[in-house]
Motif scaffolding. Structure first.
Motif, PDB file in Angstrom:
ATOM      1  N   SER A 151      99.848  13.298 120.454  1.00  0.00           N
ATOM      2  CA  SER A 151      98.646  13.712 121.176  1.00  0.00           C
ATOM      3  C   SER A 151      98.350  15.196 121.045  1.00  0.00           C
ATOM      4  O   SER A 151      97.233  15.628 121.302  1.00  0.00           O
ATOM      5  N   THR A 159      89.849  13.082 133.165  1.00  0.00           N
ATOM      6  CA  THR A 159      90.407  11.803 133.600  1.00  0.00           C
ATOM      7  C   THR A 159      89.331  10.973 134.289  1.00  0.00           C
ATOM      8  O   THR A 159      88.233  11.463 134.575  1.00  0.00           O
ATOM      9  N   LYS A 215      88.314  11.375 125.984  1.00  0.00           N
ATOM     10  CA  LYS A 215      89.062  10.276 126.599  1.00  0.00           C
ATOM     11  C   LYS A 215      88.724   8.935 125.944  1.00  0.00           C
ATOM     12  O   LYS A 215      89.619   8.124 125.659  1.00  0.00           O
ATOM     13  N   ALA A 237      90.374   8.840 122.630  1.00  0.00           N
ATOM     14  CA  ALA A 237      91.824   8.743 122.800  1.00  0.00           C
ATOM     15  C   ALA A 237      92.236   7.324 123.172  1.00  0.00           C
ATOM     16  O   ALA A 237      93.275   6.830 122.731  1.00  0.00           O
ATOM     17  N   ASP A 238      91.423   6.661 123.991  1.00  0.00           N
ATOM     18  CA  ASP A 238      91.716   5.273 124.364  1.00  0.00           C
ATOM     19  C   ASP A 238      91.789   4.370 123.142  1.00  0.00           C
ATOM     20  O   ASP A 238      92.483   3.345 123.144  1.00  0.00           O
ATOM     21  N   ASN A 265      96.616   7.432 123.897  1.00  0.00           N
ATOM     22  CA  ASN A 265      96.994   7.749 125.269  1.00  0.00           C
ATOM     23  C   ASN A 265      98.407   7.272 125.590  1.00  0.00           C
ATOM     24  O   ASN A 265      98.710   6.950 126.731  1.00  0.00           O
TER      25      ASN A 265
END
Length: 303
Positions: free
Chosen positions: A12, A49, A61, A64-65, A279
């Motif tokens: 990451s 978040t 995000k 990243a998911d 993640n």
């Protein structure tokens, strides 16, 4: 055989500035559904978040998911990928705006039909239109960091039997037999639910001889049932006779050492056949999509 995909995301903390990046491939539908699950999350300056996002925190995000790494800021994300003209936008392209009067300051994700999803300061995560005068007058450009349309095309091209979203056990058998170069001429299936005339008979029989697929307690193969990512890890490890390498590898937060598939998933990661879903997750109970199946097979065959 050389790998035909681009650099995968292994950790990451790695920041990519190459034109395109790739992980366990996602389709346009997966991208849209992943982004839409956050609709209603409030805007939060600096938020990254689901309790609150700013614009680039949201795009980062979502990607990243799906296993992709974006830079943190809208300006940083604008430096990634390749430029795309407005008339050639595709689902998954990042769209950028100048809302501050000082250059790129806002980013969203194009989802088709001239719409994009973004975390706006007034509405939080929501869908907006590029035709809206506010956004139209502030539009700067777009970047394609991942070409999701290629994943969809690959999925359809390779789904000669099962055109559904998920890979069936029958489809897995066909691709495994092909990848291993097995003789599938014997269609005298040992499974009570696979006739000799069925499309999967030869592959299922060949894989059974190698004890890769042994069926359930009732002697069924269940060719039309989906397969989980945990089950896929076991099948690939056995099929390609993969052994532990002793390398340090990704540790997935959703697969502890007591999980029945822990060793299989660890071996798969050590060989670079899986890098997870992003993640820090592997998704052991998720069903394998057709696109993920192709990625798994290609990586295993190249070893």
């Amino acid at each position: 055989m050389k790998k035909k995909w681009l650099i995968p995301v292994f950790a990451s903390f790695m920041i990519f500035t190459s034109p395109l990046i790739d992980a366990e491939a996602a389709t346009p539908q997966e991208l849209v559904s992943t982004a839409k699950q956050y609709i209603g999350v409030p805007y939060a300056w600096g938020g990254t978040t689901s309790s609150g996002f700013d614009c680039s925190g949201f795009t980062q995000k979502v990607f990243a998911d799906l296993g992709y790494q974006l830079n943190r800021t809208s300006a940083g994300q604008f430096a990634q990928g390749t430029a795309v003209s407005k008339q050639h936008l595709q689902i998954g392209d990042l769209v950028f705006f100048n809302t501050s009067g000082q250059g790129v300051s806002h980013v969203g994700i194009y989802i088709g039909n001239n719409q994009f999803i973004n975390a706006s300061s007034s509405k939080g995560v929501s869908i907006a239109s590029l035709d809206n005068s506010y956004w139209k007058n502030r539009y700067v450009g777009a970047k394609r960091v991942i070409d999701f349309s290629k994943q969809q095309a690959s999925e359809v091209k390779n789904a000669s039997v099962d055109l559904g979203f998920y890979a069936s056990r029958g489809k897995v058998a066909l691709r495994l037999a092909e990848g291993l170069g097995l003789d599938t001429s014997d269609t005298n299936s040992p499974f009570i639910d696979v006739k000799s005339t069925d499309y999967v008979a030869g592959a299922a029989t060949a894989l059974n001889k190698l004890r890769i697929f042994e069926g359930n307690e009732q002697g069924k193969f269940n060719p039309n049932s989906p397969i989980t990512r945990a089950q896929m890890a076991k099948v690939l490890t056995v099929a390609f006779n993969l052994k532990p390498t002793g390398k340090n590898t990704v540790q997935f937060r959703d697969v502890d050492q007591n999980h029945w598939a822990y060793d299989y998933i660890t071996i798969l990661a050590q060989h670079g056949i899986t890098i997870g879903k992003g993640n820090g997750l592997y998704g052991p109970n998720d069903y394998v999509t057709l696109t993920q199946l192709e990625t798994f097979i290609q990586r295993a065959v190249s070893k």
